[in-house]
Design an enzyme around this catalytic site. Structure first.
Site, PDB file in Angstrom:
ATOM      1  N   LYS A 154       0.806  -1.217  -0.069  1.00 25.75           N
ATOM      2  CA  LYS A 154       0.128  -0.162  -0.063  1.00 25.75           C
ATOM      3  C   LYS A 154       0.865   1.187   0.020  1.00 25.75           C
ATOM      4  O   LYS A 154       2.231   0.867   0.574  1.00 25.75           O
ATOM      5  CB  LYS A 154      -0.993  -0.104   1.223  1.00 25.75           C
ATOM      6  CG  LYS A 154      -0.337   0.189   2.253  1.00 25.75           C
ATOM      7  CD  LYS A 154      -1.420   0.267   3.786  1.00 25.75           C
ATOM      8  CE  LYS A 154      -1.479   1.844   3.713  1.00 25.75           C
ATOM      9  NZ  LYS A 154      -0.529   2.698   4.804  1.00 25.75           N
ATOM     10  N   HIS A 184      -1.413  -5.097   5.492  1.00 21.71           N
ATOM     11  CA  HIS A 184      -0.700  -5.979   6.756  1.00 21.71           C
ATOM     12  C   HIS A 184      -1.765  -6.215   7.697  1.00 21.71           C
ATOM     13  O   HIS A 184      -1.293  -7.093   8.608  1.00 21.71           O
ATOM     14  CB  HIS A 184       0.540  -5.229   6.915  1.00 21.71           C
ATOM     15  CG  HIS A 184       0.412  -4.239   7.929  1.00 21.71           C
ATOM     16  ND1 HIS A 184       0.289  -3.042   7.503  1.00 21.71           N
ATOM     17  CD2 HIS A 184       0.567  -4.103   9.423  1.00 21.71           C
ATOM     18  CE1 HIS A 184       0.210  -2.126   8.533  1.00 21.71           C
ATOM     19  NE2 HIS A 184       0.422  -3.059   9.908  1.00 21.71           N
ATOM     20  N   LYS A 188      -2.403  -9.878  10.482  1.00 25.79           N
ATOM     21  CA  LYS A 188      -2.395  -9.767  11.864  1.00 25.79           C
ATOM     22  C   LYS A 188      -3.281 -11.259  12.564  1.00 25.79           C
ATOM     23  O   LYS A 188      -4.427 -11.448  12.012  1.00 25.79           O
ATOM     24  CB  LYS A 188      -3.110  -8.814  12.537  1.00 25.79           C
ATOM     25  CG  LYS A 188      -2.100  -7.526  12.306  1.00 25.79           C
ATOM     26  CD  LYS A 188      -2.585  -6.155  13.030  1.00 25.79           C
ATOM     27  CE  LYS A 188      -1.872  -5.005  12.308  1.00 25.79           C
ATOM     28  NZ  LYS A 188      -0.407  -4.976  13.322  1.00 25.79           N
ATOM     29  N   ASP A 241      -4.284   6.919   4.630  1.00 24.71           N
ATOM     30  CA  ASP A 241      -3.070   5.936   5.303  1.00 24.71           C
ATOM     31  C   ASP A 241      -3.731   4.830   5.846  1.00 24.71           C
ATOM     32  O   ASP A 241      -3.188   3.864   5.997  1.00 24.71           O
ATOM     33  CB  ASP A 241      -2.310   6.984   6.193  1.00 24.71           C
ATOM     34  CG  ASP A 241      -1.225   6.258   6.894  1.00 24.71           C
ATOM     35  OD1 ASP A 241      -0.489   5.584   6.074  1.00 24.71           O
ATOM     36  OD2 ASP A 241      -0.951   6.501   8.306  1.00 24.71           O
ATOM     37  N   HIS A 246      -6.878  -0.378   6.217  1.00 25.98           N
ATOM     38  CA  HIS A 246      -7.045  -1.120   7.335  1.00 25.98           C
ATOM     39  C   HIS A 246      -8.575  -1.233   7.941  1.00 25.98           C
ATOM     40  O   HIS A 246      -8.816  -2.285   8.517  1.00 25.98           O
ATOM     41  CB  HIS A 246      -5.834  -0.740   8.426  1.00 25.98           C
ATOM     42  CG  HIS A 246      -4.659  -0.532   7.893  1.00 25.98           C
ATOM     43  ND1 HIS A 246      -3.874  -1.378   7.018  1.00 25.98           N
ATOM     44  CD2 HIS A 246      -3.570   0.350   8.174  1.00 25.98           C
ATOM     45  CE1 HIS A 246      -2.718  -1.055   6.809  1.00 25.98           C
ATOM     46  NE2 HIS A 246      -2.473  -0.052   7.271  1.00 25.98           N
ATOM     47  N   LYS A 332      -3.644   9.427  14.982  1.00 22.89           N
ATOM     48  CA  LYS A 332      -2.005   9.552  15.534  1.00 22.89           C
ATOM     49  C   LYS A 332      -2.118  10.400  16.701  1.00 22.89           C
ATOM     50  O   LYS A 332      -2.854  11.242  16.961  1.00 22.89           O
ATOM     51  CB  LYS A 332      -1.215  10.169  14.352  1.00 22.89           C
ATOM     52  CG  LYS A 332      -1.098   9.184  13.038  1.00 22.89           C
ATOM     53  CD  LYS A 332       0.363   8.871  12.563  1.00 22.89           C
ATOM     54  CE  LYS A 332       0.473   8.100  11.416  1.00 22.89           C
ATOM     55  NZ  LYS A 332       0.449   6.749  11.722  1.00 22.89           N
ATOM     56  N   LYS A 337      -1.913   3.148  22.203  1.00 25.45           N
ATOM     57  CA  LYS A 337      -2.014   2.297  21.158  1.00 25.45           C
ATOM     58  C   LYS A 337      -3.016   1.324  21.394  1.00 25.45           C
ATOM     59  O   LYS A 337      -2.919   0.229  22.241  1.00 25.45           O
ATOM     60  CB  LYS A 337      -0.729   1.772  20.679  1.00 25.45           C
ATOM     61  CG  LYS A 337      -0.831   0.875  19.409  1.00 25.45           C
ATOM     62  CD  LYS A 337       0.960   0.557  18.721  1.00 25.45           C
ATOM     63  CE  LYS A 337       0.702  -0.301  17.591  1.00 25.45           C
ATOM     64  NZ  LYS A 337       0.332   0.229  16.540  1.00 25.45           N
TER      65      LYS A 337
HETATM   66  C1  BG6 Z   1       0.739   1.694   8.080  1.00 21.20           C
HETATM   67  C2  BG6 Z   1       0.437   3.133   8.246  1.00 21.20           C
HETATM   68  O1  BG6 Z   1      -0.124   1.183   6.874  1.00 21.20           O
HETATM   69  O2  BG6 Z   1       0.018   1.340   9.339  1.00 21.20           O
HETATM   70  C3  BG6 Z   1       1.213   3.739   9.507  1.00 21.20           C
HETATM   71  O3  BG6 Z   1       1.072   3.768   6.790  1.00 21.20           O
HETATM   72  C4  BG6 Z   1       0.571   3.246  10.522  1.00 21.20           C
HETATM   73  O4  BG6 Z   1       0.797   5.285   9.177  1.00 21.20           O
HETATM   74  C5  BG6 Z   1       0.605   1.711  10.509  1.00 21.20           C
HETATM   75  O5  BG6 Z   1       1.411   3.726  11.664  1.00 21.20           O
HETATM   76  C6  BG6 Z   1       0.198   1.173  11.651  1.00 21.20           C
HETATM   77  O6  BG6 Z   1       0.125  -0.365  11.448  1.00 21.20           O
HETATM   78  P1  BG6 Z   1       0.322  -1.121  13.082  1.00 21.20           P
HETATM   79  O7  BG6 Z   1       0.590  -2.534  12.409  1.00 21.20           O
HETATM   80  O8  BG6 Z   1       1.447  -0.630  13.919  1.00 21.20           O
HETATM   81  O9  BG6 Z   1      -0.839  -0.752  13.435  1.00 21.20           O
END
Ligand code: BG6
Length: 488
Positions: A154, A184, A188, A241, A246, A332, A337
Site C-alpha cells: 500500500k 498488513h 495480523k 493512510d 486497514h 495519530k 495504542k
Molecule cells: C501503516 C500506516 O499502514 O500502518 C502507518 O502507513 C501506521 O501510518 C501503520 O502507523 C500502523 O500499523 P500497525 O501494525 O502498527 O498498527
C-alpha cells in the site's frame, strides 16, 4: 511444493520495510522450515551495493529486528541465499541486468515473487519494465508450471481513479491471480481470528445482525505522531493512510456474509459485497482532526489541512445491517495504542434488575482486541454477590494465556508465506481496492471543497481525539467504548 527454485526479488531492499519486516519475516519462516527448499532472495535497489553489502545489511536487520530468533548457525545457512542486483527503477535497460541476474540463478525456470516495497510512483515503471522483458510470463509444462507473482504494498492508488489506472497497468502485465496487494492488517493473527470466531463457532451467527446488534465500533488509535514520515503523510492523511485500507478491511471481516469456503475467491467475493453495499457517507457524519503541533513537524506545510484523525458513521445497506451504525475512528498521537472492534448489543427489551452501570455502559459488548494484548472480551451483566444489583463484568480471553506456547508471528511472516504458497485469501483483490476508494474519495473531496463540510478540529496529543468525535455518537445516544486497554 514444486522442486523448482523459488526466487524472491525484493524491490526496495535498502528501505525501511525490508529492513524492519521483510528480511526478518523471511528469516523467521526459514528457521521454522516453511520456506521452499531451494530459495534465493535477490535484493533489488538503486544503490551501488554488492552482494556483501546486502548480506551485511540483512545481518544488521536480523540483529536489530529479529534478535529473539537470531542464531549464528541459522544465519550461516540463510546468508548464501542472498544476492543483490542494481536496478534504476524507471530505466528499462537496467532490467536486462536484473533478468540476467535472476536467470543466472536458475536458467529462468524458477518460481518468482516480485515484491514491490518501493515508493508508489515507481510501481508502474517496474510493472511495465518486467512486462516488456517477459518477466511476468509463467511457463513450464502443465504438470509442473513455474509461477510468477507480484506483491504490491500500500498505498495502491491515491484515489479511485489512480487505483483504477494502476489496476489497468497491473492487468496489462499480470493476471489478477498473480497479484497480491498487501494490507498488513489482514496478516495480523487477531484480524484473521475474526473469521474463525465468526465461522468456526455457532453461537455468534444467530445474533450477528441488526436485530441484536445496536452498533459496531472500530478504533485504531496510535500513540506515534507523524515522526519522520511527513513527506508521505502530509499528502495522504488518515483517510488514505488508515481508513481506506486497514479500517475498511476490519469492517468487511466483521460485516461479511459467511463465505462458502476459506479460499481467496469465496472470501473476497463476500468482502467486496460489504464494501459495495456501503451507503455514501454524509459529510455531517464525519469528523476530521489534526493534533496540536502537527503543522510544526518537519516536512509538514505550515498551513496543512491534512487530517491526522477521523471518525465516521457508516451504514451498510443490506438485510443484515440496514440502519445499524458502524463507527470508525483512527488517529495519530492518541492516548494509547490500541486496535479494537467493539460490537455493542441491544439492551434487554424489559429490564427487571437494577444496574450499576447505565446507558451504553450496561450493554453487552463483544470486543475483539486486535492489538496489543490480543484477545476477546465479552462484557456481560452479572449479579453482585449478596445484592440484587447487576454489574458489568468482563469475560476475557488473552492470547498470552490461551496460547502460551505460541509466539504471535508478525503479519508479514504470514503474508509472505501465503504469497509464496499462492494463497491470496489475505490479500486485496482489484475490485475490493476500488470499492474502498469509492467509499473514502467523496469524503476526502468533500472535506477539501464543500463549504458545508465539518471544519477541522484540533486535538491535544495524548487525548482520544476531538470532542466532535464523541458528539457524532451522542446524536444516536451512543458512546465510544473501549475494552482491551492496559490499565493505568
Ligand atoms: C501503516 C500506516 O499502514 O500502518 C502507518 O502507513 C501506521 O501510518 C501503520 O502507523 C500502523 O500499523 P500497525 O501494525 O502498527 O498498527
Amino acid at each position: 511444493m514444486s522442486d523448482r527454485p523459488t526466487v524472491i526479488a525484493i524491490f526496495g531492499v535498502t528501505g525501511d520495510l525490508a529492513r524492519r519486516k521483510l528480511i526478518p519475516s523471511l528469516y523467521s519462516n526459514f528457521i521454522k522450515g516453511r520456506t521452499p527448499e531451494r530459495l534465493r532472495i535477490v535484493g533489488v535497489g538503486r544503490r551501488e551495493w554488492t552482494d556483501a553489502t546486502l548480506i551485511d545489511h540483512a545481518h544488521q536487520s536480523l540483529r536489530n529486528h529479529a534478535a529473539a530468533i537470531y542464531a549464528e548457525r541459522a544465519w550461516d545457512r540463510f546468508r548464501p541465499m542472498l544476492s543483490y542486483s542494481k536496478v534504476n527503477l524507471p530505466q528499462p535497460e537496467t532490467y536486462r541486468t536484473l533478468k540476467g541476474d535472476l536467470d543466472a540463478l536458475d536458467n529462468g525456470c524458477s518460481n518468482r515473487l516480485y515484491y514491490l516495497s518501493i515508493a508508489p510512483e515507481f510501481y508502474q515503471d517496474v510493472i511495465c519494465n518486467l512486462g516488456a522483458l517477459g518477466m511476468a510470463r509463467e511457463n513450464g509444462g502443465a504438470a509442473n508450471p513455474s509461477w510468477r507473482r507480484i506483491v504490491i504494498e500500500k498505498p495502491f492508488g491515491y484515489n479511485m481513479e489512480t487505483a483504477q489506472s494502476l489496476n489497468q497497468v497491473v492487468h496489462s502485465v499480470f493476471k489478477e491471480s498473480q497479484v497480491y496487494r498487501i494490507d498488513h492488517y489482514l496478516g495480523k493473527e487477531t484480524a484473521q481470528n475474526i473469521l474463525f470466531m465468526r465461522f468456526a463457532n455457532t453461537i455468534f451467527e444467530p445474533v450477528w445482525n441488526r436485530s441484536h446488534i445496536s452498533n459496531v465500533q472500530v478504533t485504531v488509535a496510535e500513540t506515534v505522531d507523524v515522526g519522520t514520515r511527513a513527506g508521505y503523510y502530509d499528502r495522504s492523511g488518515v483517510m488514505r493512510d488508515m481508513v481506506q485500507n486497514h479500517l475498511l478491511q476490519l469492517l468487511s471481516l466483521i460485516a461479511m456474509e459467511p463465505p462458502s469456503a476459506f479460499d481467496a475467491d469465496a472470501l473476497r467475493n463476500e468482502k467486496v459485497k460489504v464494501l459495495q453495499a456501503a451507503r455514501a457517507v454524509r459529510l455531517e457524519n464525519t469528523v476530521r482532526g489534526q493534533y496540536d503541533g502537527y503543522r510544526r513537524a518537519d516536512g509538514v506545510a505550515p498551513d496543512s489541512i491534512t487530517p491526522t484523525f477521523s471518525a465516521l458513521k457508516l451504514f451498510i445497506d443490506n438485510w443484515r445491517w440496514k440502519d445499524i451504525p458502524f463507527y470508525l475512528r483512527s488517529g495519530k498521537a492518541m492516548r494509547q495504542k490500541t486496535t479494537q472492534v467493539n460490537i455493542q448489543f441491544k439492551r434487554p427489551p424489559n429490564s427487571i434488575f437494577e444496574l450499576t452501570e447505565t446507558g451504553d455502559h450496561s450493554r453487552n459488548m463483544l470486543s475483539i482486541c486486535i492489538q496489543p494484548d490480543e484477545g476477546i472480551h465479552l462484557t456481560i451483566e452479572a449479579k453482585i454477590p449478596d445484592r440484587q444489583i447487576a454489574k458489568s463484568v468482563d469475560m476475557e480471553l488473552h492470547y498470552d494465556n490461551a496460547f502460551k506456547a505460541e509466539d504471535l508471528p508478525d503479519a508479514y511472516e504470514r503474508l509472505i508465506l501465503d504469497a509464496i504458497n499462492g494463497d491470496a485469501a489475505l490479500f486485496i483483490r482489484g475490485d475490493e481496492i476500488e470499492s474502498a476508494w469509492k467509499i473514502v474519495d467523496p469524503i476526502i473531496e468533500g472535506w477539501a471543497s464543500d463549504p458545508s463540510a465539518p471544519p477541522m478540529q484540533r486535538y491535544a496529543k495524548g487525548s482520544w481525539g476531538p470532542a466532535a468525535a464523541d458528539e457524532l455518537l451522542e446524536r444516536e445516544e451512543h458512546i465510544w467504548r473501549l475494552s482491551c486497554l492496559h490499565q493505568g
